[in-house]
Design an enzyme around this catalytic site. Structure first.
Site, short mmCIF file in Angstrom:
data_model
loop_
_atom_site.label_atom_id
_atom_site.label_comp_id
_atom_site.label_asym_id
_atom_site.label_seq_id
_atom_site.Cartn_x
_atom_site.Cartn_y
_atom_site.Cartn_z
N HIS A 1 -0.68 -33.28 -35.74
CA HIS A 1 -0.07 -32.43 -36.76
C HIS A 1 1.41 -32.19 -36.44
O HIS A 1 2.20 -31.95 -37.33
CB HIS A 1 -0.82 -31.11 -36.83
N TYR B 1 -8.94 -33.22 -31.01
CA TYR B 1 -10.02 -32.84 -31.92
C TYR B 1 -10.54 -34.01 -32.73
O TYR B 1 -11.55 -33.90 -33.40
CB TYR B 1 -9.56 -31.72 -32.86
N ARG C 1 -4.70 -38.46 -41.51
CA ARG C 1 -3.50 -38.44 -40.67
C ARG C 1 -3.86 -39.07 -39.33
O ARG C 1 -4.69 -38.56 -38.60
CB ARG C 1 -3.03 -37.00 -40.51
#
Length: 150
Positions: free
Chosen positions: A68, A76, A64
């Site tokens: 999110h 991250y 991805r």
């Protein structure tokens, strides 16, 4: 990543598909960034299932490139990690494949992209202007007949 946590921190196995043998299922692992690999593996899984061979868990390795959620800044992920995976963008790679194989030229590919964008825009408008589905609509267009529990 599951949300913001690397799968390497949450799973001892390298491949999720290795877990399905405990359920007597077939597992298959493929390159989720390769359109043709996904197609070939999905077709094989469908053929097996339709032939009575049961389900297959397809683990298609992908990445991805965005957060999110809309508010996720992806802190991250390292810049290098994102750059490396961006080179594997399946849409760009498949477009390049189609051009190199002579399936499309640049003009015809752009025409197809515009047609797809138009269909997506129409689908969004349809979804936004359609009435909410009724609960019983969840049983429409299934591959098997299901009785609604009462």
């Amino acid at each position: 990543y599951g949300a913001s946590t690397s799968i390497k921190k949450t799973l001892k196995l390298e491949n999720i598909a290795q877990r399905v043998c405990a359920y007597g299922m077939r597992g298959d692992i493929g390159d989720g960034m390769d359109v043709l690999d996904v197609y070939i593996r999905a077709k094989k899984a469908l053929d097996i299932a339709r032939g009575g061979g049961g389900p297959t868990l397809l683990e298609l390795k992908t990445f991805r490139l965005c957060g999110h959620s809309r508010r996720d800044p992806c802190n991250y992920m390292t810049k290098e990690e994102k750059q490396e995976w961006t080179k594997k963008d399946p849409i760009i790679l498949f477009e390049n494949f189609l051009l190199s194989e002579g399936v499309f030229d640049k003009n015809s590919l752009e025409k197809v992209k515009k047609e797809v964008d138009s269909k997506i825009d129409a689908a969004v408008i349809f979804g936004q202007t359609s009435p909410d589905p009724r609960p019983e609509d969840t049983y429409q267009d299934l591959y098997i007949n299901m009785e609604v529990p009462r």
